[in-house]
Design a protein around this motif. Structure first.
Motif, short mmCIF file in Angstrom:
data_model
loop_
_atom_site.label_atom_id
_atom_site.label_comp_id
_atom_site.label_asym_id
_atom_site.label_seq_id
_atom_site.Cartn_x
_atom_site.Cartn_y
_atom_site.Cartn_z
N UNK A 452 69.70 159.17 84.05
CA UNK A 452 69.97 160.40 83.65
C UNK A 452 71.07 161.16 84.80
N UNK A 453 71.53 159.66 85.55
CA UNK A 453 72.32 160.04 86.71
C UNK A 453 73.16 158.91 86.72
N UNK A 454 74.63 159.05 86.26
CA UNK A 454 76.09 157.94 86.78
C UNK A 454 75.55 157.24 88.36
N UNK A 455 75.06 158.08 89.29
CA UNK A 455 74.88 157.37 90.13
C UNK A 455 73.59 156.46 90.86
N UNK A 456 72.64 156.93 89.68
CA UNK A 456 71.54 156.05 89.82
C UNK A 456 71.23 154.86 89.36
N UNK A 457 70.94 153.93 89.61
CA UNK A 457 70.58 152.93 89.06
C UNK A 457 69.62 152.33 87.53
N UNK A 458 70.28 151.49 86.69
CA UNK A 458 69.02 151.58 85.27
C UNK A 458 68.08 150.93 85.54
N UNK A 459 67.00 151.00 86.11
CA UNK A 459 65.11 150.93 86.60
C UNK A 459 64.88 149.71 86.00
N UNK A 460 64.41 148.40 85.79
CA UNK A 460 63.23 147.35 85.55
C UNK A 460 62.08 148.65 84.88
N UNK A 461 61.72 148.22 83.85
CA UNK A 461 60.60 148.69 83.05
C UNK A 461 59.72 148.18 82.84
#
Length: 732
Positions: A452-461
């Motif tokens: 939910x934040x542009x500065x945080x990466x998308x994490x593999x789930x």
């Protein structure tokens, strides 16, 4: 040390002798070992100091399980002696793991008389390969009588020789097995090595059946043992006779602040503790132990150390070194390391999660599902073998972690219940259900987690969550046996696990060979695998449970499924010599019937001795420290009441307080007498004695604790003779 990784990405398992610590840098082992002054007779040292042909013949034993060639023993021994003396060693010892659960060693000097009034240094091949400790003075469960003293230690060439340092003393330690004069196993290493051979033999049958494993000559089991422990101020420890005698507090009222705020887990490590951790790690690096992780655990003053994975027998040896190193280093920082499973009532206890898998000598993890798991039938065979093993031998697996100490922990909020079940996670559970329906056709995929934040990466789930309430959980490419206690030697549960999985692999592969026939076509083999695994899943799926193991609903459901719920140690040890359990050990040449029965007796005797030590310690402390303090406090209350009444002051509440306190003291005196009575009443064989200890001594010990803890909250602090939980569970 951030790059202590295995060079083989498939395995991420620390090798036995090879390079001792492996990194990804150019010639990295030399750099790391030189940096820490390694005290391990590693494969690198072997190569430098042995003739090529001797080196190659020894490697056949180390890496492929070949029998040790006696002809090379003298050459290897001479090289070891020279290396050890160059590093300051004056003595050597055969280092082994008797049934005490600790390690044992007898030191011999390299110096021998030369017959001319002088001395020379000598270490022969026979001294390397075999020793003769007294076999009647260790627990044997009846295998050795007092007058039958001879025993043998035999060099385990697959485990690296090392130098153990204590102050200015350096000793060459040779890992060995320990057997009786008749060859019966008196230790925990011998059955472990046998069980590894048994599993390797059966696993190779699967690999040959699938025909895609060129170069595989051996399968080893791997282990990674997460060690939880407590640290307290040594000053407090030395004022607690219960901690000194039994490694746990037999008394202690609940402190106002325990772990309610959940602020200790993964919190900032206290500076003194961090210094302790760093020194422990440095010592372990020198010994070749690949420690990796350190952090605060859930309870106050509780911490964890975790290594990388190694072959099971190396991991077992290294785990003993970990415990010894922590105990040895802690006093240098004014601390005491406590390894007991439940040293403090009312807060989390400590475990030793045993992460277990299988790996080929070519570095392939046989429990790695890989990407399209539904097409990986070889993996599914091994998975179903483990599922069957845990279901068929749940009682034996439970017995492998049974101890007086672990009884305080299993089933509490920090530990799994005593019901042996398997957590597979969503992806594998879906595949198992597809197998049961006929044929797996797809593999559930993970996704991305948008934070939910542009500065945080998308994490593999991941395709499934983790389950901390499961005693036996699949965690990506291994199983985590969470029920093992923190003070346990992991060799015994690893032996049981290896043996029961070997038996299940044998059952499955025999069924496959019968169904598919000799030299089956790929299509016929696939059909046979699906049929056999479908039958296996239907018969043993009851042991799979992905829910909350703490709930009463699960206990009721487990009973409905017919899963055993062996709640305490005496009952768990009584199943050890059940016919099916004796047979599985005998059939795979891990333990004879006599060796199994001896372990049952030895473990029951240890249970009794540990609880009776606690009982006698509790009685002594209560009589000589707590009771006198309570009587002094009672006298002060009486004097205060008398003074108030003499002055005609209102004293109703003081009289009531005195009356209630006198009653509490009377309860204490009665509890001391009741415990002493039960402690003295212990005739009978080991099983009867253990049942008496369980049914009478332990409840009486609990009643005494309740009486003492009630007084602790009332007696003046300056009169109370023991450091309290409030004082001990803080490190500054």
């Amino acid at each position: 040390m951030s790059k202590i990784l295995d060079a083989r990405p498939d395995a991420n398992v620390h090798s036995s002798w090879s390079s001792t610590l492996v990194t990804t840098e150019t010639n990295p082992a030399d750099a790391v070992l030189d940096q820490f002054g390694a005290d391990v007779f590693s494969e690198r040292v072997l190569q430098q100091r042995l003739p090529k042909d001797v080196y190659r013949r020894l490697l056949r034993t180390i890496h492929h399980g070949d029998a040790l060639d006696p002809a090379i023993a003298d050459i290897v021994a001479a090289a070891m002696k020279d290396w050890a003396m160059e590093r300051g060693a004056t003595h050597y010892t055969h280092w082994f793991q008797p049934l005490t659960g600790l390690t044992a060693e007898k030191h011999d000097a390299f110096l021998v008389p030369d017959g001319q009034g002088g001395a020379i240094t000598e270490f022969t091949g026979s001294a390397l390969v075999r020793g003769e400790p007294d076999a009647s003075s260790f627990p044997s469960g009846g295998l050795r009588a007092t007058f039958e003293a001879r025993g043998y230690t035999a060099w385990d060439a697959t485990s690296p020789v090392f130098i153990n340092r204590n102050g200015s003393t350096a000793t060459l330690c040779i890992p060995t097995a320990f057997v009786s004069f008749n060859g019966e196993a008196l230790d925990k290493k011998t059955p472990l090595l046998r069980s590894m051979d048994a599993l390797s033999e059966q696993a190779l049958r699967v690999l040959r059946l699938f025909g895609e494993n060129a170069g595989v000559t051996r399968v080893t089991t791997t282990a990674g043992c997460e060690q939880e422990y407590f640290l307290i101020d040594r000053e407090h420890y030395l004022r607690r006779p219960d901690l000194i005698a039994s490694d746990r507090t037999l008394f202690g009222a609940r402190p106002p602040k325990g772990q309610q705020l959940e602020d200790h887990y993964f919190g900032s490590i206290p500076p003194r503790v961090l210094g302790f951790m760093s020194e422990v790690e440095r010592e372990l690096y020198r010994l070749g132990v690949p420690v990796k992780t350190r952090h605060n655990e859930v309870a106050p003053c509780q911490f964890e150390l975790a290594p990388l994975y190694e072959t099971s027998n190396i991991a077992s040896d290294h785990q003993m070194l970990v415990m010894e190193a922590m105990k040895r280093v802690a006093p240098r920082y004014g601390l005491q390391c406590i390894l007991h499973e439940k040293p403090f009532a009312g807060i989390n206890g400590s475990g030793k999660h045993l992460n277990w898998s299988m790996q080929t000598n070519t570095g392939v993890n046989l429990l790695d599902p890989q990407d399209d798991t539904h097409t990986n039938m070889q993996f599914m065979v091994f998975l179903c073998a483990v599922i069957r093993a845990v279901d068929v031998h749940a009682d034996l697996l439970r017995s492998s972690v049974a101890s007086a100490a672990n009884d305080h922990r299993l089933g509490a909020n920090e530990a799994p219940p005593a019901i042996m079940s398997i957590f597979l996670g969503d992806m594998l559970t879906d595949l198992v259900e597809q197998l049961e329906a006929g044929a797996p056709r797809s593999t559930m995929k993970g996704g991305k987690l948008d934070l939910g934040s542009r500065t945080l990466p998308q994490l593999p789930r991941h395709t499934g969550d983790r389950n901390r309430t499961s005693p036996f959980a699949f965690t990506g490419n291994k199983f985590e046996f969470r029920a093992v206690g923190s003070s346990a030697a992991v060799a015994w549960p690893a032996t049981v696990l290896n043996t029961i999985v070997a038996e299940s692999i044998d059952v499955l592969v025999s069924d496959l060979e019968k169904t598919a026939g000799k030299n089956p076509t790929p299509a016929k083999l696939e059909a046979a695998v699906r049929a056999v695994l479908q039958k296996t899943v239907k018969q043993h799926k009851r042991v799979i449970f992905n829910g909350d193991g703490y709930t009463q609903a699960w206990h009721a459901e487990a009973a409905k499924r017919g899963l055993p719920n062996i709640r305490e140690t005496v009952a768990a040890l009584e199943v050890l010599n059940a016919r099916k359990n004796v047979e599985v050990f005998r059939r795979f040449s891990v333990l004879s019937k006599a060796e199994v029965e001896s372990r049952q007796v030895a473990f029951l005797e240890k249970y009794c001795k540990q609880v009776l030590i606690e009982a006698e310690t509790a009685s002594l402390v209560a009589s000589t420290q707590v009771l006198p303090a309570a009587l002094r406090h009672q006298t002060l209350l009486a004097q205060a009441l008398s003074a108030a009444e003499s002055a005609s002051a209102p004293a109703t509440h003081q009289r009531q307080a005195l009356t209630e306190f006198v009653s509490a003291v009377e309860t204490l005196v009665a509890a001391i007498g009741a415990l002493e009575h039960e402690t003295d009443n212990h005739d009978g064989d080991p099983a009867e004695h253990a049942r008496h200890v369980r049914d009478h001594v332990r409840p009486a010990l609990g009643e005494l604790r309740a009486a003492v803890d009630a007084l602790e909250t009332q007696v003046a602090h300056d009169l109370w003779p023991l450091p309290t939980y409030r004082e001990m569970l803080i490190i500054r």
